[in-house]
Write a protein that holds these residues in place. Structure first.
Motif, PDB file in Angstrom:
ATOM      1  N   PHE A 163      10.817   3.739   3.406  1.00  0.00           N
ATOM      2  CA  PHE A 163       9.622   2.955   3.688  1.00  0.00           C
ATOM      3  C   PHE A 163       8.610   3.084   2.545  1.00  0.00           C
ATOM      4  O   PHE A 163       7.959   2.100   2.166  1.00  0.00           O
ATOM      5  CB  PHE A 163       9.001   3.416   5.013  1.00  0.00           C
ATOM      6  CG  PHE A 163       8.069   2.415   5.621  1.00  0.00           C
ATOM      7  CD1 PHE A 163       8.533   1.203   6.089  1.00  0.00           C
ATOM      8  CD2 PHE A 163       6.714   2.703   5.731  1.00  0.00           C
ATOM      9  CE1 PHE A 163       7.654   0.276   6.659  1.00  0.00           C
ATOM     10  CE2 PHE A 163       5.834   1.785   6.298  1.00  0.00           C
ATOM     11  CZ  PHE A 163       6.308   0.568   6.761  1.00  0.00           C
ATOM     12  N   GLY A 164       8.497   4.294   1.999  1.00  0.00           N
ATOM     13  CA  GLY A 164       7.597   4.481   0.863  1.00  0.00           C
ATOM     14  C   GLY A 164       8.027   3.659  -0.340  1.00  0.00           C
ATOM     15  O   GLY A 164       7.197   3.057  -1.036  1.00  0.00           O
ATOM     16  N   ALA A 165       9.338   3.613  -0.591  1.00  0.00           N
ATOM     17  CA  ALA A 165       9.847   2.809  -1.707  1.00  0.00           C
ATOM     18  C   ALA A 165       9.599   1.328  -1.468  1.00  0.00           C
ATOM     19  O   ALA A 165       9.289   0.573  -2.401  1.00  0.00           O
ATOM     20  CB  ALA A 165      11.337   3.074  -1.898  1.00  0.00           C
ATOM     21  N   GLY A 166       9.751   0.892  -0.208  1.00  0.00           N
ATOM     22  CA  GLY A 166       9.511  -0.510   0.101  1.00  0.00           C
ATOM     23  C   GLY A 166       8.056  -0.892  -0.064  1.00  0.00           C
ATOM     24  O   GLY A 166       7.735  -1.949  -0.631  1.00  0.00           O
ATOM     25  N   LEU A 167       7.143  -0.038   0.427  1.00  0.00           N
ATOM     26  CA  LEU A 167       5.719  -0.345   0.329  1.00  0.00           C
ATOM     27  C   LEU A 167       5.235  -0.363  -1.112  1.00  0.00           C
ATOM     28  O   LEU A 167       4.424  -1.225  -1.493  1.00  0.00           O
ATOM     29  CB  LEU A 167       4.915   0.689   1.126  1.00  0.00           C
ATOM     30  CG  LEU A 167       4.942   0.573   2.648  1.00  0.00           C
ATOM     31  CD1 LEU A 167       4.108   1.685   3.271  1.00  0.00           C
ATOM     32  CD2 LEU A 167       4.428  -0.791   3.105  1.00  0.00           C
ATOM     33  N   ILE A 168       5.706   0.595  -1.929  1.00  0.00           N
ATOM     34  CA  ILE A 168       5.231   0.646  -3.314  1.00  0.00           C
ATOM     35  C   ILE A 168       5.657  -0.598  -4.068  1.00  0.00           C
ATOM     36  O   ILE A 168       4.967  -1.066  -4.984  1.00  0.00           O
ATOM     37  CB  ILE A 168       5.723   1.937  -4.011  1.00  0.00           C
ATOM     38  CG1 ILE A 168       4.834   2.282  -5.215  1.00  0.00           C
ATOM     39  CG2 ILE A 168       7.168   1.818  -4.485  1.00  0.00           C
ATOM     40  CD1 ILE A 168       3.478   2.789  -4.849  1.00  0.00           C
TER      41      ILE A 168
END
Length: 475
Positions: A163-168
């Motif tokens: 999720f962090g990779a997607g948001l960034i």
């Protein structure tokens, strides 16, 4: 207590533990083989110099207490030995407390390495290995069923990774929102693999589908990890498939493999294995696992706040033990590939028409005719940092000068990091220079006609011809 354990995940735990031990083994092997020229006593960024200015509380490590190259090598090879033992199932032959102690050893040793590794160990997958490795300590062995709380924490890590990779991506480069980033990424990624050019030359509609599928996998699928089975297993399988696609398309150290290992912990493999009956978990074990869970959830406050922030940062540790971290990758994507080519000459007076010979790195592009190789999950730390140095000299300010000095001195340990040196250690060059080139994949026609995998164009000088003012003692 029945609520505390989930015996249907017995096989998942076994596969997870063995696979994690394999990642540990690769990590320690890389540390053992590369540390001397990078952070050794005579390395580019020596550990003794670092620990002299950084207190223990900021970077807890065995090497804060004592450092020598021999001691570091002992710790790294000991880590290899323990990881190999765990890979063969040594923890299953010990009582529960002994298994936990055995899993504690590689975590403590690798924490010691990362906390003095400086720039060379500033990658997100270092913190990820430490966070996952810490949870593995409390996952138990054959004496008890896998604790539900630890399984939940592993999914929580996987959720933050994806999720962090997607948001960034959505908050960063606009090309992710336009579905166009993969027009460039496979060509400009840090270290292309042998199949990267095939991925790069897929039709543009296929690239757009890749990006859209990535967004679904990173922004929607992670939520499904916390749903009942078999939905959670389906979500984990989609993540594994995506990570295998990334494994084929590039060299990202053990990031993809460790994400796959995490996803395995969410799989319900009971159809492939008859769940065993376990004795009730000891009370002390339940207390320890419960206490660790509460502590880690409390420490999750800052990573969660980071996820919700418009100023989200990637790959950041919020505590010196790397217990709960933020993750992410490629918040921005380069449109062109630039590479630094380091050359040396034996001529006493360097001229443009001197016999300049190039140093070849193992993984990063250099010779346009060399086809990239697959190195992941092994991490070529110098090659990766050379990619960052090409983006901006600021990334190389602390270590590029020392690298050049060691090449001018014919340092054997440094030369072992390279694929090929045009000068033997006992006859180093008189001068070294560095030039910046723009690289692009050749077309299939150009590849057939010239045999060149890359086409490159001179951009500018990166480092003017440089020599040693005083030759150093041969090493």
């Amino acid at each position: 207590m029945e609520w505390f354990t989930a015996d249907v995940y017995d096989l998942s735990r076994l596969v997870f533990q063995r696979a994690l031990a394999a990642v540990y083994l690769v990590a320690f092997l890389g540390a053992a083989l590369q540390f001397r020229p990078l952070i050794g006593e005579r390395g580019m960024l020596p550990v003794p110099r670092y620990v002299a200015r950084v207190p223990f509380r900021q970077a807890p490590s065995l090497f804060q207490v004592h450092y020598s190259d021999r001691f570091f090598a002992l710790c790294a090879w000991a880590g290899c030995a323990v990881a190999a033992a765990l890979l063969t199932g040594a923890d299953g032959q010990l009582p529960l407390w002994g298994a936990m102690a055995l899993w504690l050893v590689p975590w403590a040793l690798y924490l010691s390495v990362v906390n003095v590794g400086q720039t060379w160990y500033g990658f997100g997958w270092e913190s990820l290995l430490l966070e996952v490795g810490f949870l593995a300590i409390f996952l138990g062995n054959d004496e008890v069923a896998p604790p539900v709380l630890v399984l939940f924490l592993l999914r929580w890590v996987l959720f933050r990774v994806e999720f962090g990779a997607g948001l960034i991506k959505m908050r960063g480069d606009a090309c992710w929102r336009r579905l166009t980033c993969l027009y460039f990424h496979h060509e400009t990624q840090p270290m292309p693999g042998p199949l990267s050019r095939f991925f790069h030359q897929l039709p543009r509609p296929a690239h757009r589908i890749e990006v859209a599928a990535n967004h679904v996998t990173q922004l929607v699928v992670p939520v499904l990890l916390f749903t009942p089975q078999p939905v959670a297993t389906g979500a984990a399988c989609l993540m594994i498939a995506t990570q295998l696609w990334l494994v084929l398309s590039g060299n990202f150290s053990w990031l993809n493999w460790l994400t796959i290992v995490l996803a395995v912990s969410a799989l319900d493999l009971s159809a492939w294995h008859t769940p065993r009956s376990f004795a009730p978990a000891p009370l002390w074990y339940e207390v320890v696992v419960g206490s660790v869970t509460v502590a880690l959830l409390a420490l999750s406050y800052r990573p969660v706040r980071n996820l919700l922030s418009r100023r989200q940062v990637m790959n950041t540790s919020f505590d010196p033990l790397h217990l709960v971290n933020s993750y992410g990758a490629f918040g921005s994507v380069s449109r062109v590939r630039q590479e630094i080519v380091i050359e040396g000459t034996a001529d006493p007076v360097p001229r443009e028409d001197s016999d300049w010979r190039a140093y070849e790195f193992k993984g990063k592009p250099g010779d346009v005719r060399r086809w990239p190789r697959q190195f992941a999950p092994y991490h070529l730390r110098l090659d990766w940092m050379m990619w960052f140095a090409a983006l901006s000299p600021a990334y190389a300010r602390s270590w590029f000068g020392p690298l050049v000095e060691r090449l001018l001195d014919g340092d054997r340990d440094t030369l072992r990091l390279l694929h090929a040196s045009p000068f033997p250690p006992d006859a180093p060059p008189a001068y070294i220079r560095a030039r910046l080139y723009r690289y692009r994949y050749t077309t299939w026609r150009e590849l057939r006609e010239t045999g060149a995998h890359w086409e490159r164009t001179y951009v500018r000088d990166y480092l003017a011809p440089t020599r040693l003012s005083t030759p150093a003692r041969r090493r």
